[in-house]
Design an enzyme around this catalytic site. Sequence first.
Site, PDB file in Angstrom:
ATOM      1  NE  ARG A  51      -0.266   6.608   1.407  1.00 43.60           N
ATOM      2  CZ  ARG A  51      -0.040   6.476   0.090  1.00 43.60           C
ATOM      3  NH1 ARG A  51       0.771   5.530  -0.363  1.00 43.60           N
ATOM      4  NH2 ARG A  51      -0.585   7.300  -0.762  1.00 43.60           N
ATOM      5  CB  SER A  99      -3.901  10.708   5.802  1.00 48.19           C
ATOM      6  OG  SER A  99      -3.889  11.465   4.620  1.00 48.19           O
ATOM      7  CD  GLU A 154      -1.775   7.316   5.572  1.00 48.79           C
ATOM      8  OE1 GLU A 154      -2.793   6.939   4.967  1.00 48.79           O
ATOM      9  OE2 GLU A 154      -1.017   8.211   5.146  1.00 48.79           O
TER      10      GLU A 154
END
Length: 290
Positions: free
Chosen positions: A156, A205, A276
């Site tokens: 990520r 998320s 995130e």
Amino acid sequence: MSVELARYTTLGAGGPAREFASPQNVRELEGLLGRAALEGMGVVTIGLGSNVLVADDGIDALVLRLGGDLASVEIDGERVRAGGGAANAVVLHRARAAGLGGFEFACAIPGTIGGGVWMNGGAYGGDFSQVLERALVATAEGSGWLTPAELGLTYRHSNLQHGRVVVQAELRLRPRPPEEIKAEVRELNAKRKAAQPTNRRTFGSVFKNPEHELSAGRMLEACGLKGFRSGGAQISPKHANFIENADGARSADAIALMAEARRRAHEQYGVELRHEVELLGDLELPPLGA
Ligand SMILES: Cc1cc2nc3c(=O)[nH]c(=O)nc-3n(C[C@H](O)[C@H](O)[C@H](O)COP(=O)(O)OP(=O)(O)OC[C@H]3O[C@@H](n4cnc5c(N)ncnc54)[C@H](O)[C@@H]3O)c2cc1C
């Protein structure tokens, strides 16, 4: 043109851009980047706004949303050339029709190719780094092709920064019967629907999974945060690593929930959760222990 960015985010919150433009081709994009550089104005590119939290008082920058040629999709043998503004869903649809598999993981990622490269989006064991051959990245100084290693794609994460625009990506896929692709996508979507609030306004998320036996979602659930509310935002009663716009949420409400979640995870597990979601504009989480 000043545009309220709430309409371009999946959460449905966020203030205005200092300037907003939707370049349709490389020439227009280069013109905008050049002008912004001359005026000393920052540039932020957004895709489908599915992983951003935009400050309620907006972003003091030129905000770009790629369209036209910059959102097109072309199949060339086993290669897919997709504009940075192309939606993953469209790319997956075109790949499936051409009998090309490998991009199925992106079925539940409601963003664009540019957003996927930016954070090496992934799900169910797949991510962009596994299919990306190279990406064309434009800046005010010029454009160049970068490989996944040059982009620094890890979990990520990429080393891209604002002002660098993913114009196009070349994905290398592999032959797979469309029926198989369809069946896998159906299965992944059903899994997703069972576990996550897919029918709510969220930004995906909130936190990256920490290096811990518990995922961020399980940890926040164990902290008793499911359904916890601040203003118009609430931590999803279905999955604690999602924040929902329950009723006219502002970004400040989401920040308050994130701060509380970090505080509790730190207090109970000694873990520093890292977000995130991309924070755009003048937004910041209070330091732990403050
Ligand atoms: C219900 C839901 C489920 C999700 N599930 C997942 C999941 O399973 N896995 C996952 O990885 N993510 C998931 N996400 C998060 C999100 O969809 C991904 O991060 C997606 O890749 C973001 O793409 P976007 O186009 O919406 O980018 P945006 O949210 O618009 O932007 C995200 C970042 O990318 C940058 N950016 C966007 N386009 C460009 C471009 N062309 N050039 C340069 N920078 C750019 C922006 O500046 C910003 O910093 C989910 C989100 C939702 C709402």
